[in-house]
Design a protein around this motif. Structure first.
Motif, PDB file in Angstrom:
ATOM      1  N   VAL A   6       0.854  -1.188   0.000  1.00 50.39           N
ATOM      2  CA  VAL A   6       0.000   0.000   0.000  1.00 50.39           C
ATOM      3  C   VAL A   6       0.887   1.234   0.000  1.00 50.39           C
ATOM      4  CG1 VAL A   6      -1.762   1.268   1.287  1.00 50.39           C
ATOM      5  CG2 VAL A   6      -1.734  -1.217   1.380  1.00 50.39           C
ATOM      6  N   THR A   7       0.551   2.217  -0.822  1.00 46.19           N
ATOM      7  CA  THR A   7       1.276   3.486  -0.798  1.00 46.19           C
ATOM      8  C   THR A   7       0.286   4.608  -0.523  1.00 46.19           C
ATOM      9  OG1 THR A   7       1.030   3.814  -3.177  1.00 46.19           O
ATOM     10  CG2 THR A   7       3.032   2.705  -2.439  1.00 46.19           C
ATOM     11  N   GLN A   8       0.807   5.674   0.053  1.00 43.90           N
ATOM     12  CA  GLN A   8      -0.027   6.826   0.381  1.00 43.90           C
ATOM     13  C   GLN A   8       0.867   8.055   0.386  1.00 43.90           C
ATOM     14  OE1 GLN A   8      -2.138   6.293   4.070  1.00 43.90           O
ATOM     15  NE2 GLN A   8      -3.028   8.319   4.033  1.00 43.90           N
ATOM     16  N   ASP A   9       0.454   9.105  -0.284  1.00 43.27           N
ATOM     17  CA  ASP A   9       1.158  10.382  -0.293  1.00 43.27           C
ATOM     18  C   ASP A   9       0.187  11.455   0.180  1.00 43.27           C
ATOM     19  OD1 ASP A   9       3.076   8.884  -1.561  1.00 43.27           O
ATOM     20  OD2 ASP A   9       3.058  10.010  -3.426  1.00 43.27           O
ATOM     21  N   PHE A  10       0.685  12.380   0.978  1.00 44.66           N
ATOM     22  CA  PHE A  10      -0.139  13.515   1.359  1.00 44.66           C
ATOM     23  C   PHE A  10       0.739  14.710   1.675  1.00 44.66           C
ATOM     24  CE2 PHE A  10       0.395  10.700   4.949  1.00 44.66           C
ATOM     25  CZ  PHE A  10       0.862  11.530   5.945  1.00 44.66           C
ATOM     26  N   GLU A  11       0.122  15.873   1.595  1.00 48.92           N
ATOM     27  CA  GLU A  11       0.841  17.127   1.804  1.00 48.92           C
ATOM     28  C   GLU A  11       0.739  17.564   3.258  1.00 48.92           C
ATOM     29  OE1 GLU A  11       0.948  20.725  -1.077  1.00 48.92           O
ATOM     30  OE2 GLU A  11      -0.627  21.156   0.386  1.00 48.92           O
ATOM     31  N   CYS A  12       1.843  18.076   3.773  1.00 56.92           N
ATOM     32  CA  CYS A  12       1.888  18.658   5.119  1.00 56.92           C
ATOM     33  C   CYS A  12       2.215  20.144   4.980  1.00 56.92           C
ATOM     34  CB  CYS A  12       2.963  17.983   5.970  1.00 56.92           C
ATOM     35  SG  CYS A  12       2.667  16.238   6.254  1.00 56.92           S
ATOM     36  N   GLN A  13       1.739  20.935   5.906  1.00 59.40           N
ATOM     37  CA  GLN A  13       1.898  22.381   5.848  1.00 59.40           C
ATOM     38  C   GLN A  13       3.175  22.885   6.504  1.00 59.40           C
ATOM     39  OE1 GLN A  13      -0.420  24.171   4.045  1.00 59.40           O
ATOM     40  NE2 GLN A  13      -1.169  22.116   3.599  1.00 59.40           N
ATOM     41  N   VAL A  14       4.066  21.990   6.876  1.00 58.58           N
ATOM     42  CA  VAL A  14       5.332  22.377   7.514  1.00 58.58           C
ATOM     43  C   VAL A  14       6.494  21.714   6.776  1.00 58.58           C
ATOM     44  CG1 VAL A  14       4.304  22.778   9.791  1.00 58.58           C
ATOM     45  CG2 VAL A  14       5.198  20.530   9.231  1.00 58.58           C
ATOM     46  N   LEU A  15       7.693  22.193   7.036  1.00 57.41           N
ATOM     47  CA  LEU A  15       8.880  21.664   6.373  1.00 57.41           C
ATOM     48  C   LEU A  15       9.152  20.212   6.763  1.00 57.41           C
ATOM     49  CD1 LEU A  15      11.293  24.725   6.628  1.00 57.41           C
ATOM     50  CD2 LEU A  15      10.159  23.854   4.569  1.00 57.41           C
ATOM     51  N   ALA A  16       9.800  19.508   5.852  1.00 56.11           N
ATOM     52  CA  ALA A  16      10.097  18.084   6.041  1.00 56.11           C
ATOM     53  C   ALA A  16      10.887  17.816   7.319  1.00 56.11           C
ATOM     54  CB  ALA A  16      10.851  17.546   4.825  1.00 56.11           C
ATOM     55  N   ALA A  17      11.896  18.639   7.608  1.00 52.15           N
ATOM     56  CA  ALA A  17      12.740  18.408   8.785  1.00 52.15           C
ATOM     57  C   ALA A  17      11.919  18.441  10.069  1.00 52.15           C
ATOM     58  CB  ALA A  17      13.867  19.436   8.853  1.00 52.15           C
ATOM     59  N   ARG A  18      10.995  19.375  10.173  1.00 52.49           N
ATOM     60  CA  ARG A  18      10.174  19.472  11.390  1.00 52.49           C
ATOM     61  C   ARG A  18       9.248  18.271  11.529  1.00 52.49           C
ATOM     62  NH1 ARG A  18       6.898  24.456  12.027  1.00 52.49           N
ATOM     63  NH2 ARG A  18       6.916  23.868  14.224  1.00 52.49           N
ATOM     64  N   MET A  19       8.591  17.866  10.451  1.00 51.23           N
ATOM     65  CA  MET A  19       7.701  16.705  10.517  1.00 51.23           C
ATOM     66  C   MET A  19       8.503  15.443  10.845  1.00 51.23           C
ATOM     67  SD  MET A  19       4.429  17.165  10.214  1.00 51.23           S
ATOM     68  CE  MET A  19       3.774  15.577   9.750  1.00 51.23           C
ATOM     69  N   PHE A  20       9.642  15.281  10.201  1.00 50.21           N
ATOM     70  CA  PHE A  20      10.466  14.091  10.426  1.00 50.21           C
ATOM     71  C   PHE A  20      10.937  14.026  11.877  1.00 50.21           C
ATOM     72  CE2 PHE A  20      14.574  11.890  10.441  1.00 50.21           C
ATOM     73  CZ  PHE A  20      14.231  10.691   9.843  1.00 50.21           C
ATOM     74  N   ASN A  21      11.433  15.131  12.394  1.00 48.46           N
ATOM     75  CA  ASN A  21      11.946  15.125  13.767  1.00 48.46           C
ATOM     76  C   ASN A  21      10.841  14.909  14.787  1.00 48.46           C
ATOM     77  OD1 ASN A  21      14.732  15.369  13.291  1.00 48.46           O
ATOM     78  ND2 ASN A  21      14.475  17.529  12.846  1.00 48.46           N
ATOM     79  N   ALA A  22       9.684  15.517  14.582  1.00 41.35           N
ATOM     80  CA  ALA A  22       8.584  15.368  15.528  1.00 41.35           C
ATOM     81  C   ALA A  22       7.938  13.986  15.433  1.00 41.35           C
ATOM     82  CB  ALA A  22       7.538  16.451  15.276  1.00 41.35           C
ATOM     83  N   LEU A  23       7.648  13.560  14.221  1.00 41.35           N
ATOM     84  CA  LEU A  23       6.866  12.346  14.017  1.00 41.35           C
ATOM     85  C   LEU A  23       7.696  11.068  14.044  1.00 41.35           C
ATOM     86  CD1 LEU A  23       3.959  11.418  13.421  1.00 41.35           C
ATOM     87  CD2 LEU A  23       4.532  11.549  11.011  1.00 41.35           C
ATOM     88  N   ILE A  24       8.963  11.167  13.676  1.00 44.91           N
ATOM     89  CA  ILE A  24       9.800   9.974  13.602  1.00 44.91           C
ATOM     90  C   ILE A  24      10.840   9.952  14.727  1.00 44.91           C
ATOM     91  CG2 ILE A  24      11.413   8.662  12.176  1.00 44.91           C
ATOM     92  CD1 ILE A  24       8.540   8.710  11.030  1.00 44.91           C
ATOM     93  N   ASP A 110       6.970  25.439  -1.956  1.00 50.19           N
ATOM     94  CA  ASP A 110       6.128  26.421  -1.278  1.00 50.19           C
ATOM     95  C   ASP A 110       6.234  26.393   0.249  1.00 50.19           C
ATOM     96  OD1 ASP A 110       4.903  23.990  -0.903  1.00 50.19           O
ATOM     97  OD2 ASP A 110       2.987  24.577  -1.767  1.00 50.19           O
ATOM     98  N   GLY A 111       7.285  25.759   0.795  1.00 48.63           N
ATOM     99  CA  GLY A 111       7.474  25.734   2.242  1.00 48.63           C
ATOM    100  C   GLY A 111       6.707  24.629   2.941  1.00 48.63           C
TER     101      GLY A 111
END
Length: 160
Positions: A6-24, A110-111
């Motif tokens: 299964v694959t899933q892509d979605f957009e987040c409203q914050v930069l990749a580094a912040r999502m990665f550090n918080a969520l992972i 777009d940030g």
């Protein structure tokens, strides 16, 4: 043994580094604080968070399961990539050998960022995983991502 991907892509409203550090990277601290109704705690059973670490997710009373364990296989902080394997759990593992996951965050111009996830369910014997089980798992994951995203939007200095 069968495999369902299964694959899933979605957009987040914050930069990749912040999502990665918080969520992972810091999920064992942040997620139980943000979602106590579903996740009671996340314990590091083995390791320090790097590849090879085993995390046990303990679910709150009245949820679908008591616990599950993930092993981090790859943690690439420079490329915002994590690969991990669900190796143990009470009710979830009855007909599964294991489940592999890959999560990658990519910045967009777009940030914002795009989160790309891939899951592979390795089933026991002739068992076929039902579409509604996969859909429910995707919805729970998306809900967690959206809760973290909302937290980061409300707290612009967090994980910056």
């Amino acid at each position: 043994m069968g495999v369902t991907g299964v694959t899933q892509d979605f957009e987040c409203q914050v930069l990749a580094a912040r999502m990665f550090n918080a969520l992972i990277v810091d999920s064992h601290n942040l997620i139980p604080k943000l979602m106590p109704q579903g996740i009671k705690s996340v314990d590091l059973v083995q390791g320090d968070g790097a590849a090879g670490t085993i995390k046990q997710i303990n679910f709150a009373e009245g949820t679908h399961s008591k616990y599950m364990k993930h092993r981090i296989d790859v943690l690439d902080k420079e490329n915002f990539l994590c690969k991990y394997t669900l190796i143990e759990g009470d009710k979830m593992m009855e007909n599964l050998e294991f489940v592999t996951y890959e999560v990658k965050f990519e910045n967009s111009p777009d940030g914002k960022c795009i989160c790309k996830t891939t899951s592979e369910y390795h089933t026991s014997g002739d068992f076929e995983i039902k579409e509604e089980v996969i859909k429910a798992g995707k919805e729970r994951a998306l809900q967690m991502y959206k809760v973290v995203e909302a937290y980061l939007l409300e707290n612009p200095s967090a994980y910056a």
